[in-house]
Scaffold this motif. Structure first.
Motif, PDB file in Angstrom:
ATOM      1  N   HIS A   1       4.130 -10.554  29.032  1.00 47.42           N
ATOM      2  CA  HIS A   1       3.668 -11.737  29.318  1.00 47.42           C
ATOM      3  C   HIS A   1       2.041 -11.834  28.737  1.00 47.42           C
ATOM      4  N   SER A   2       1.356 -10.658  28.871  1.00 46.92           N
ATOM      5  CA  SER A   2      -0.051 -10.805  28.261  1.00 46.92           C
ATOM      6  C   SER A   2       0.124 -10.910  26.753  1.00 46.92           C
ATOM      7  N   LYS A   3       0.799 -10.197  26.254  1.00 46.53           N
ATOM      8  CA  LYS A   3       0.979 -10.162  24.742  1.00 46.53           C
ATOM      9  C   LYS A   3       1.592 -11.823  23.995  1.00 46.53           C
ATOM     10  N   HIS A   4       2.286 -12.186  24.755  1.00 44.21           N
ATOM     11  CA  HIS A   4       2.872 -13.412  24.371  1.00 44.21           C
ATOM     12  C   HIS A   4       1.759 -14.534  24.497  1.00 44.21           C
ATOM     13  N   ILE A   5       1.058 -14.676  25.342  1.00 40.97           N
ATOM     14  CA  ILE A   5      -0.131 -15.456  25.593  1.00 40.97           C
ATOM     15  C   ILE A   5      -1.355 -15.043  24.535  1.00 40.97           C
ATOM     16  N   PHE A   6      -1.483 -13.663  24.112  1.00 44.03           N
ATOM     17  CA  PHE A   6      -2.318 -13.479  23.195  1.00 44.03           C
ATOM     18  C   PHE A   6      -1.785 -13.789  21.661  1.00 44.03           C
ATOM     19  N   PHE A   7      -0.855 -13.711  21.476  1.00 42.84           N
ATOM     20  CA  PHE A   7      -0.260 -14.034  20.241  1.00 42.84           C
ATOM     21  C   PHE A   7      -0.504 -15.458  20.006  1.00 42.84           C
ATOM     22  N   GLU A   8      -0.143 -16.175  21.060  1.00 46.39           N
ATOM     23  CA  GLU A   8      -0.358 -17.692  21.046  1.00 46.39           C
ATOM     24  C   GLU A   8      -1.789 -17.935  20.737  1.00 46.39           C
ATOM     25  N   SER A   9      -2.732 -17.437  21.425  1.00 49.20           N
ATOM     26  CA  SER A   9      -4.229 -17.582  21.154  1.00 49.20           C
ATOM     27  C   SER A   9      -4.316 -17.609  19.706  1.00 49.20           C
ATOM     28  N   GLN A  10      -3.869 -16.535  19.150  1.00 47.83           N
ATOM     29  CA  GLN A  10      -4.077 -16.024  17.586  1.00 47.83           C
ATOM     30  C   GLN A  10      -3.371 -17.238  16.617  1.00 47.83           C
ATOM     31  N   TYR A  11      -2.220 -17.428  17.123  1.00 45.00           N
ATOM     32  CA  TYR A  11      -1.459 -18.478  15.997  1.00 45.00           C
ATOM     33  C   TYR A  11      -2.261 -19.729  16.098  1.00 45.00           C
ATOM     34  N   GLN A  12      -2.568 -20.291  17.221  1.00 52.48           N
ATOM     35  CA  GLN A  12      -3.248 -21.700  17.296  1.00 52.48           C
ATOM     36  C   GLN A  12      -4.695 -21.424  16.486  1.00 52.48           C
ATOM     37  N   GLN A  13      -5.281 -20.518  16.575  1.00 54.75           N
ATOM     38  CA  GLN A  13      -6.558 -20.153  15.549  1.00 54.75           C
ATOM     39  C   GLN A  13      -6.219 -20.280  14.194  1.00 54.75           C
ATOM     40  N   LEU A  14      -5.171 -19.575  13.862  1.00 52.16           N
ATOM     41  CA  LEU A  14      -4.727 -19.708  12.393  1.00 52.16           C
ATOM     42  C   LEU A  14      -4.242 -21.104  12.038  1.00 52.16           C
ATOM     43  N   GLU A  15      -3.542 -21.682  12.949  1.00 56.03           N
ATOM     44  CA  GLU A  15      -3.360 -23.150  12.597  1.00 56.03           C
ATOM     45  C   GLU A  15      -4.149 -24.063  12.368  1.00 56.03           C
ATOM     46  N   GLU A  16      -5.475 -23.692  12.845  1.00 59.00           N
ATOM     47  CA  GLU A  16      -6.640 -24.612  12.777  1.00 59.00           C
ATOM     48  C   GLU A  16      -7.436 -24.298  11.261  1.00 59.00           C
ATOM     49  N   ILE A  17      -7.193 -22.843  11.042  1.00 56.95           N
ATOM     50  CA  ILE A  17      -7.610 -22.501  10.040  1.00 56.95           C
ATOM     51  C   ILE A  17      -6.837 -23.177   8.482  1.00 56.95           C
ATOM     52  N   ILE A  18      -5.587 -23.102   8.660  1.00 56.93           N
ATOM     53  CA  ILE A  18      -4.850 -23.662   7.809  1.00 56.93           C
ATOM     54  C   ILE A  18      -4.990 -25.190   7.374  1.00 56.93           C
ATOM     55  N   ASP A  19      -5.090 -25.838   8.696  1.00 57.44           N
ATOM     56  CA  ASP A  19      -5.608 -27.291   8.198  1.00 57.44           C
ATOM     57  C   ASP A  19      -6.959 -27.515   7.724  1.00 57.44           C
ATOM     58  N   GLY A  20      -7.941 -26.510   8.102  1.00 55.77           N
ATOM     59  CA  GLY A  20      -9.227 -26.790   7.503  1.00 55.77           C
ATOM     60  C   GLY A  20      -9.110 -26.235   5.845  1.00 55.77           C
ATOM     61  N   LEU A  21      -8.255 -25.346   5.793  1.00 58.46           N
ATOM     62  CA  LEU A  21      -8.238 -24.927   4.169  1.00 58.46           C
ATOM     63  C   LEU A  21      -7.694 -26.199   3.594  1.00 58.46           C
ATOM     64  N   ALA A  22      -6.626 -26.902   3.936  1.00 55.53           N
ATOM     65  CA  ALA A  22      -5.966 -28.060   3.488  1.00 55.53           C
ATOM     66  C   ALA A  22      -7.065 -29.020   3.324  1.00 55.53           C
ATOM     67  N   GLU A  23      -7.839 -29.279   4.228  1.00 53.52           N
ATOM     68  CA  GLU A  23      -8.720 -30.271   4.220  1.00 53.52           C
ATOM     69  C   GLU A  23      -9.688 -29.970   2.950  1.00 53.52           C
ATOM     70  N   ARG A  24     -10.239 -28.798   3.108  1.00 55.83           N
ATOM     71  CA  ARG A  24     -11.127 -28.382   2.024  1.00 55.83           C
ATOM     72  C   ARG A  24     -10.756 -28.529   0.496  1.00 55.83           C
TER      73      ARG A  24
END
Length: 157
Positions: free
Chosen positions: A46-69
């Motif tokens: 459970h704790s790792k499941h939630i932790f990995f979710e927070s990490q992939y959400q940050q990466l999703e924002e990074i990807i979108d930011g790179l595309a926009e740049r």
């Protein structure tokens, strides 16, 4: 219409291509982090499941930011799995055991690899390609990865 933002077109193309490679790395790391989120097993699931979710959400924002740049610079980002796999320097994750520690070690390795690549290119954007904006953007991206790597590393101590 070409972007007329005070940077030569050849430099805009070079920066955009370089950012596309970073975006490919980010997308592969995002996919690997999603896999960790979906496939992790063990008593700490459970704790790792939630932790990995927070990490992939940050990466999703990074990807979108790179595309926009890249779009800001007047170019189009890579947007297919085939393009991402051709551009990335990372490898796909192949794991037989789905334990949290194993996933964390794999993901940490990729974050550190991306960090090294970003550090090697920060000055190149500003000096050789005359794009201080992308140099600054990459510095911010590097800081996000440093924090994400620290969070992963803390699980291993």
């Amino acid at each position: 219409m070409q972007a007329n933002i005070g940077i030569e077109q050849k430099h805009l193309a070079a920066v955009s291509h370089s950012l596309g490679k970073i975006m490919a790395d980010e997308f592969l790391l995002y996919t690997k982090t999603r896999k960790a989120h979906w496939c992790v097993t063990g008593s700490d699931f459970h704790s790792k499941h939630i932790f990995f979710e927070s990490q992939y959400q940050q990466l999703e924002e990074i990807i979108d930011g790179l595309a926009e740049r890249i779009r800001t610079l007047g170019h189009f980002p890579p947007a297919t799995l085939k393009e991402f796999l051709a551009l990335t320097h990372l490898t796909e994750m192949t794991r037989e055991k789905n334990d949290g520690t194993g996933f964390i070690k794999d993901l940490l390795h990729d974050h550190e690899s991306i960090l090294i690549h970003l550090r090697e290119n920060i000055n190149h954007y500003g000096t050789a390609l005359h794009d201080a904006g992308t140099s600054d953007y990459i510095t911010g991206l590097m800081e996000i990865h440093e924090k994400m790597a620290w969070m992963l590393r803390a699980h291993l101590e």
